[in-house]
Design a protein around this motif. Structure first.
Motif, PDB file in Angstrom:
ATOM      1  N   GLU A  50      26.686 -19.129   6.884  1.00 50.53           N
ATOM      2  CA  GLU A  50      25.556 -18.300   5.706  1.00 50.53           C
ATOM      3  C   GLU A  50      26.519 -18.094   4.427  1.00 50.53           C
ATOM      4  N   LEU A  51      26.414 -18.201   3.398  1.00 53.71           N
ATOM      5  CA  LEU A  51      27.214 -18.493   1.744  1.00 53.71           C
ATOM      6  C   LEU A  51      27.538 -17.302   1.269  1.00 53.71           C
ATOM      7  N   LEU A  52      26.140 -16.397   1.291  1.00 50.66           N
ATOM      8  CA  LEU A  52      26.133 -15.266   0.056  1.00 50.66           C
ATOM      9  C   LEU A  52      25.714 -14.269   1.274  1.00 50.66           C
ATOM     10  N   ARG A  53      25.843 -13.300   0.584  1.00 50.23           N
ATOM     11  CA  ARG A  53      25.205 -11.779   1.303  1.00 50.23           C
ATOM     12  C   ARG A  53      25.267 -10.422   0.253  1.00 50.23           C
ATOM     13  N   TYR A  54      24.266 -10.087  -0.012  1.00 55.11           N
ATOM     14  CA  TYR A  54      24.739  -8.519  -0.972  1.00 55.11           C
ATOM     15  C   TYR A  54      23.572  -7.579   0.097  1.00 55.11           C
ATOM     16  N   ASP A  55      24.763  -6.625  -0.126  1.00 56.70           N
ATOM     17  CA  ASP A  55      24.070  -5.395   1.080  1.00 56.70           C
ATOM     18  C   ASP A  55      23.636  -4.525   0.401  1.00 56.70           C
ATOM     19  N   LEU A  56      22.070  -3.806   0.059  1.00 53.62           N
ATOM     20  CA  LEU A  56      21.435  -2.413  -1.346  1.00 53.62           C
ATOM     21  C   LEU A  56      22.318  -1.901  -0.360  1.00 53.62           C
ATOM     22  N   GLY A  57      22.507  -1.273  -1.105  1.00 50.91           N
ATOM     23  CA  GLY A  57      23.566  -0.283  -0.596  1.00 50.91           C
ATOM     24  C   GLY A  57      23.266   1.548  -1.837  1.00 50.91           C
ATOM     25  N   GLU A  58      21.945   1.131  -2.817  1.00 51.83           N
ATOM     26  CA  GLU A  58      21.870   2.264  -3.456  1.00 51.83           C
ATOM     27  C   GLU A  58      21.058   2.823  -2.590  1.00 51.83           C
ATOM     28  N   ASP A  59      21.146   4.289  -3.142  1.00 52.74           N
ATOM     29  CA  ASP A  59      20.051   5.377  -2.854  1.00 52.74           C
ATOM     30  C   ASP A  59      19.116   5.513  -3.383  1.00 52.74           C
ATOM     31  N   PHE A  60      17.935   5.167  -3.302  1.00 47.66           N
ATOM     32  CA  PHE A  60      16.827   4.624  -4.134  1.00 47.66           C
ATOM     33  C   PHE A  60      15.535   6.157  -4.150  1.00 47.66           C
ATOM     34  N   ASP A  66       0.408  -1.330  -0.087  1.00 44.59           N
ATOM     35  CA  ASP A  66      -0.306   0.186   0.271  1.00 44.59           C
ATOM     36  C   ASP A  66       1.078   1.563   0.015  1.00 44.59           C
ATOM     37  N   ALA A  67       2.046   1.399  -0.944  1.00 42.29           N
ATOM     38  CA  ALA A  67       3.360   3.024  -0.831  1.00 42.29           C
ATOM     39  C   ALA A  67       2.961   3.898  -1.044  1.00 42.29           C
ATOM     40  N   GLU A  68       1.767   3.889  -2.073  1.00 40.53           N
ATOM     41  CA  GLU A  68       0.796   4.846  -2.555  1.00 40.53           C
ATOM     42  C   GLU A  68       0.237   6.141  -1.722  1.00 40.53           C
ATOM     43  N   ASN A  69      -0.331   4.994  -0.881  1.00 39.10           N
ATOM     44  CA  ASN A  69      -1.588   5.392   0.259  1.00 39.10           C
ATOM     45  C   ASN A  69      -1.123   6.038   1.050  1.00 39.10           C
ATOM     46  N   ARG A  70      -0.286   4.900   1.825  1.00 40.09           N
ATOM     47  CA  ARG A  70       1.074   5.113   2.780  1.00 40.09           C
ATOM     48  C   ARG A  70       1.549   6.750   2.506  1.00 40.09           C
ATOM     49  N   ARG A  71       2.011   7.057   0.920  1.00 39.75           N
ATOM     50  CA  ARG A  71       3.444   7.807   0.951  1.00 39.75           C
ATOM     51  C   ARG A  71       4.497   7.611   1.223  1.00 39.75           C
ATOM     52  N   GLN A  72       5.120   6.420   0.949  1.00 41.16           N
ATOM     53  CA  GLN A  72       6.076   5.723   1.078  1.00 41.16           C
ATOM     54  C   GLN A  72       6.802   4.668  -0.038  1.00 41.16           C
ATOM     55  N   ASN A  73       8.528   4.497  -0.265  1.00 41.98           N
ATOM     56  CA  ASN A  73       9.562   4.349  -1.048  1.00 41.98           C
ATOM     57  C   ASN A  73      10.200   3.729  -0.741  1.00 41.98           C
ATOM     58  N   PHE A  74      11.134   3.891  -1.082  1.00 42.89           N
ATOM     59  CA  PHE A  74      12.311   2.701  -0.817  1.00 42.89           C
ATOM     60  C   PHE A  74      13.419   3.763  -0.238  1.00 42.89           C
ATOM     61  N   GLY A  75      13.326   5.156  -0.675  1.00 41.68           N
ATOM     62  CA  GLY A  75      13.938   5.711  -0.188  1.00 41.68           C
ATOM     63  C   GLY A  75      14.312   6.184   1.256  1.00 41.68           C
ATOM     64  N   GLN A  76      12.800   5.618   1.923  1.00 38.78           N
ATOM     65  CA  GLN A  76      12.847   5.677   3.311  1.00 38.78           C
ATOM     66  C   GLN A  76      12.942   4.587   3.953  1.00 38.78           C
ATOM     67  N   VAL A  77      13.617   3.551   3.583  1.00 33.98           N
ATOM     68  CA  VAL A  77      14.306   1.952   3.645  1.00 33.98           C
ATOM     69  C   VAL A  77      15.747   2.360   3.875  1.00 33.98           C
ATOM     70  N   ASN A  78      16.047   1.404   4.933  1.00 35.21           N
ATOM     71  CA  ASN A  78      17.891   1.354   5.551  1.00 35.21           C
ATOM     72  C   ASN A  78      18.014  -0.129   5.270  1.00 35.21           C
ATOM     73  N   ASN A  79      19.735  -0.118   4.953  1.00 38.52           N
ATOM     74  CA  ASN A  79      20.391  -1.513   5.638  1.00 38.52           C
ATOM     75  C   ASN A  79      19.268  -2.811   5.151  1.00 38.52           C
ATOM     76  N   ALA A  80      18.935  -2.826   3.877  1.00 44.74           N
ATOM     77  CA  ALA A  80      18.409  -3.664   3.015  1.00 44.74           C
ATOM     78  C   ALA A  80      19.435  -4.955   2.397  1.00 44.74           C
ATOM     79  N   PHE A  81      19.704  -6.242   2.729  1.00 47.87           N
ATOM     80  CA  PHE A  81      20.048  -6.848   2.683  1.00 47.87           C
ATOM     81  C   PHE A  81      19.595  -7.967   1.873  1.00 47.87           C
TER      82      PHE A  81
END
Length: 193
Positions: free
Chosen positions: A140-150, A114-129
């Motif tokens: 743990e075999l593999l890990r990818y930390d998303l460092g992108e600025d969405f 419900d991102a649109e109604n809640r006015r939310q996006n991935f720019g408000q999300v940190n430390n995604a992996f």
């Protein structure tokens, strides 16, 4: 020691781990403290895809509304409504040995409910992996930390597992999209109401 990947990097999952069949894909994130008028509910999903990059049937979309693929090879472990706490927020189990032969790729995605109604996006999300560990021993075999600025994206394709001959490989993607879950479903050939 897990292999830490960067965006676009591809690595074999099974070559260095002979006999590996049962893995757990853990996805995690933190939400920052912006007040958007509602809590964040991020949802992980897996799309089981054929060679054409599309699902072969609607049940190839595994998410909170369809927790287990008919083959039993992919199982979503349930919806986390808040993302609070450390570690994985949602997990998806994969039995590599029972993935149907017509499936050549499994895409792992996260969307904001419900991102649109809640006015939310991935720019408000940190430390995604996203990480993959051996279910048998917890390694743990593999890990990818998303460092992108969405900024405006409401859906992200974190990574893909794909077949390459007899081995399974991991591709760190980290691509964001507008349009949320509906846009991802459309792109992967899932009809949404």
């Amino acid at each position: 020691m897990p292999i830490s990947l960067s965006k676009g990097q591809k690595v074999s999952l099974t070559k260095g781990n002979p006999g590996l069949t049962n893995v757990v894909v853990g996805l995690g994130w933190d939400v920052n403290m912006f007040d958007t008028g509602g809590s964040f509910d991020l949802d992980a999903a897996a799309f089981l895809l054929g060679d054409n990059g599309k699902v072969t049937k609607p049940e190839d979309f595994v998410f909170y509304g369809n927790l287990t693929h008919p083959s039993g090879s992919v199982q979503h472990m349930g919806d986390n409504l808040t993302g609070e706490g450390d570690g994985d927020d949602e997990q998806i189990k994969v039995n590599l040995s029972t993935v149907p032969p017509e499936i050549s790729k499994i895409a792992f995605t996260v969307t904001i409910y419900d991102a649109e109604n809640r006015r939310q996006n991935f720019g408000q999300v940190n430390n995604a992996f996203i990480r993959i560990y051996n279910e048998a021993n917890g390694e743990e075999l593999l890990r990818y930390d998303l460092g992108e600025d969405f900024s405006i994206e409401t859906a992200v394709v974190f990574a893909e597992l794909y077949k390459n001959g007899s081995e399974w490989k991991f591709n760190a993607i980290g691509s964001g999209y507008g349009g949320g879950l509906a846009a991802l479903c459309g792109g992967y050939g899932v009809d949404v109401e």
